[in-house]
Design a protein around this motif. Structure first.
Motif, PDB file in Angstrom:
ATOM      1  N   ILE A  93       4.026  -3.592  -3.323  1.00 13.49           N
ATOM      2  CA  ILE A  93       4.151  -1.890  -3.793  1.00 13.49           C
ATOM      3  C   ILE A  93       5.333  -1.798  -4.288  1.00 13.49           C
ATOM      4  CG2 ILE A  93       3.959   0.465  -3.111  1.00 13.49           C
ATOM      5  CD1 ILE A  93       2.201  -0.468  -0.519  1.00 13.49           C
ATOM      6  N   ARG A  94       5.590  -1.643  -5.558  1.00 15.54           N
ATOM      7  CA  ARG A  94       6.999  -1.481  -6.261  1.00 15.54           C
ATOM      8  C   ARG A  94       7.870  -2.402  -5.743  1.00 15.54           C
ATOM      9  NH1 ARG A  94       7.823   5.155  -5.567  1.00 15.54           N
ATOM     10  NH2 ARG A  94       5.815   5.867  -6.498  1.00 15.54           N
ATOM     11  N   GLN A  95       7.320  -3.693  -5.461  1.00 17.37           N
ATOM     12  CA  GLN A  95       8.317  -4.753  -4.830  1.00 17.37           C
ATOM     13  C   GLN A  95       9.464  -5.344  -5.871  1.00 17.37           C
ATOM     14  OE1 GLN A  95       6.375  -4.328  -2.326  1.00 17.37           O
ATOM     15  NE2 GLN A  95       7.965  -5.392  -0.643  1.00 17.37           N
ATOM     16  N   VAL A 125      -3.029  -8.671  -4.140  1.00 15.14           N
ATOM     17  CA  VAL A 125      -3.592  -7.430  -4.240  1.00 15.14           C
ATOM     18  C   VAL A 125      -2.430  -6.523  -4.651  1.00 15.14           C
ATOM     19  CG1 VAL A 125      -5.029  -5.457  -3.653  1.00 15.14           C
ATOM     20  CG2 VAL A 125      -5.393  -7.584  -2.808  1.00 15.14           C
ATOM     21  N   ASP A 126      -2.387  -6.012  -5.965  1.00 14.15           N
ATOM     22  CA  ASP A 126      -1.172  -4.836  -6.387  1.00 14.15           C
ATOM     23  C   ASP A 126      -1.636  -3.563  -5.946  1.00 14.15           C
ATOM     24  OD1 ASP A 126       0.717  -3.572  -7.418  1.00 14.15           O
ATOM     25  OD2 ASP A 126       0.565  -4.278  -9.297  1.00 14.15           O
ATOM     26  N   PHE A 166      -0.746   3.462  -4.435  1.00 14.37           N
ATOM     27  CA  PHE A 166       0.155   4.156  -3.721  1.00 14.37           C
ATOM     28  C   PHE A 166       0.774   5.010  -4.578  1.00 14.37           C
ATOM     29  CE2 PHE A 166       4.936   4.786  -2.844  1.00 14.37           C
ATOM     30  CZ  PHE A 166       4.886   5.164  -1.632  1.00 14.37           C
ATOM     31  N   ASP A 167       0.906   4.990  -5.850  1.00 13.61           N
ATOM     32  CA  ASP A 167       1.434   5.884  -6.974  1.00 13.61           C
ATOM     33  C   ASP A 167       0.619   6.992  -7.015  1.00 13.61           C
ATOM     34  OD1 ASP A 167       3.776   4.202  -7.304  1.00 13.61           O
ATOM     35  OD2 ASP A 167       2.887   3.589  -9.391  1.00 13.61           O
ATOM     36  N   THR A 168      -0.892   6.893  -6.838  1.00 11.17           N
ATOM     37  CA  THR A 168      -1.590   7.723  -6.893  1.00 11.17           C
ATOM     38  C   THR A 168      -1.567   8.754  -5.505  1.00 11.17           C
ATOM     39  OG1 THR A 168      -3.356   6.629  -8.126  1.00 11.17           O
ATOM     40  CG2 THR A 168      -4.196   8.526  -6.950  1.00 11.17           C
ATOM     41  N   PHE A 169      -1.480   8.107  -4.602  1.00 11.06           N
ATOM     42  CA  PHE A 169      -1.259   8.773  -3.158  1.00 11.06           C
ATOM     43  C   PHE A 169      -0.274   9.617  -3.239  1.00 11.06           C
ATOM     44  CE2 PHE A 169       0.693   8.995   0.980  1.00 11.06           C
ATOM     45  CZ  PHE A 169      -0.166   9.506   1.683  1.00 11.06           C
ATOM     46  N   ALA A 170       1.323   8.807  -3.779  1.00  7.97           N
ATOM     47  CA  ALA A 170       2.632   9.730  -3.737  1.00  7.97           C
ATOM     48  C   ALA A 170       2.324  10.816  -4.571  1.00  7.97           C
ATOM     49  CB  ALA A 170       3.394   8.802  -4.188  1.00  7.97           C
TER      50      ALA A 170
END
Length: 263
Positions: A57-59, A86-87, A92-96
């Motif tokens: 996640i934005r790793q 699994v990227d 996460f971007d949608t959730f944020a």
């Protein structure tokens, strides 16, 4: 520590528990850090199916490369190990974006989002674990899980089993050498990988793992006032973190209704 004996004990414990739980094997979230590398290497030695799941996640690129190198290394050494990536960044971007708030009004927003990353990974582990009949295998060590609470409640703290939770970080590093974990992971500074910028565990907690291990060993018998200088500072840090983490390890409070109100 008798490293080989400890390895055999944990591997045997994993196999026994899996049989009792009627599970097929293990799923481990691999981060590129020492704890997940050691846990996955131990699970691999059971001979049971092991799925290693990388969930960026934005790793940071170095974390991704270490995780992928570790998965490749274990797959080469053990035929029972498989790997997946699994990227979760788009999810996460949608959730944020959907829960966006004013950071000035909510100064703890970034911490809440960091914990959300961990909880999203937990959700993903349980999804694939259920698909394949695998136990979600925890990667927390003794200092993190029972000392300072350096884990996310219902995130990386949400697991089925915890094979290294009775070992300190120093002991985990000892096992890593014995298990021949790739050198890049053994040399990397510990980080939880939950932030857009690189933040080591020591930077976040204010003390190193050896310092916190010392604090844990004296916590029950000493007060910070018994020491001076750095030792006093470290014990103060440990005491504050340990007290704040109790809600993570104590049973969920249940409101008991008096029988007189139920009749």
């Amino acid at each position: 520590m008798h490293n080989q004996a400890v390895i055999r004990h944990i591997v045997g414990w994993l196999k026994d528990y899996t049989g009792k739980a009627r599970a097929k094997g293990f799923i481990v979230g691999v981060s590129g850090g020492i704890d997940s590398a050691v846990v996955s290497a131990l699970a691999a030695r059971t001979g049971l199916p092991v799925l290693l799941l990388e969930m960026p996640i934005r790793q940071q690129p170095d974390q991704v490369s270490r995780a992928q190198a570790h998965i490749a290394d274990l797959q080469q050494r053990f035929t029972n190990v498989s790997g997946m990536s699994v990227d979760l960044t788009p999810t996460f971007d949608t959730f944020a974006a959907g829960v966006e708030v004013d950071e000035h009004a909510f100064p703890n927003k970034q911490l809440a989002l960091a914990n959300a990353r961990s909880r999203l990974r937990m959700l993903t582990l349980y999804y694939y674990g259920q698909l394949h009949g695998l136990l979600v295998t925890g990667t927390g060590n003794k200092i993190e899980d029972f000392g300072v609470g350096f884990f996310t409640k219902y995130g990386d703290g949400g697991v089925d089993i915890s094979p290294i939770a009775d070992l300190t970080k120093t002991q985990v590093y000892e096992l890593a050498k014995e298990l021949e974990i790739i050198e890049s992971i053994q040399q990397a500074a510990p980080t939880d990988g939950l932030w857009d910028t690189e933040r080591t565990d020591e930077e976040q907690m204010g003390a190193s793992y050896p310092e916190l291990e010392w604090a844990m060993s004296v916590y029950e018998t000493h007060q910070p006032e018994d020491f001076s200088g750095r030792e006093r500072e470290v014990l103060e840090i440990y005491t504050r973190l340990h007290r704040a983490m109790q809600h993570k390890i104590q049973p969920i409070p249940v409101c008991k209704i008096p029988e007189t109100l139920l009749g």
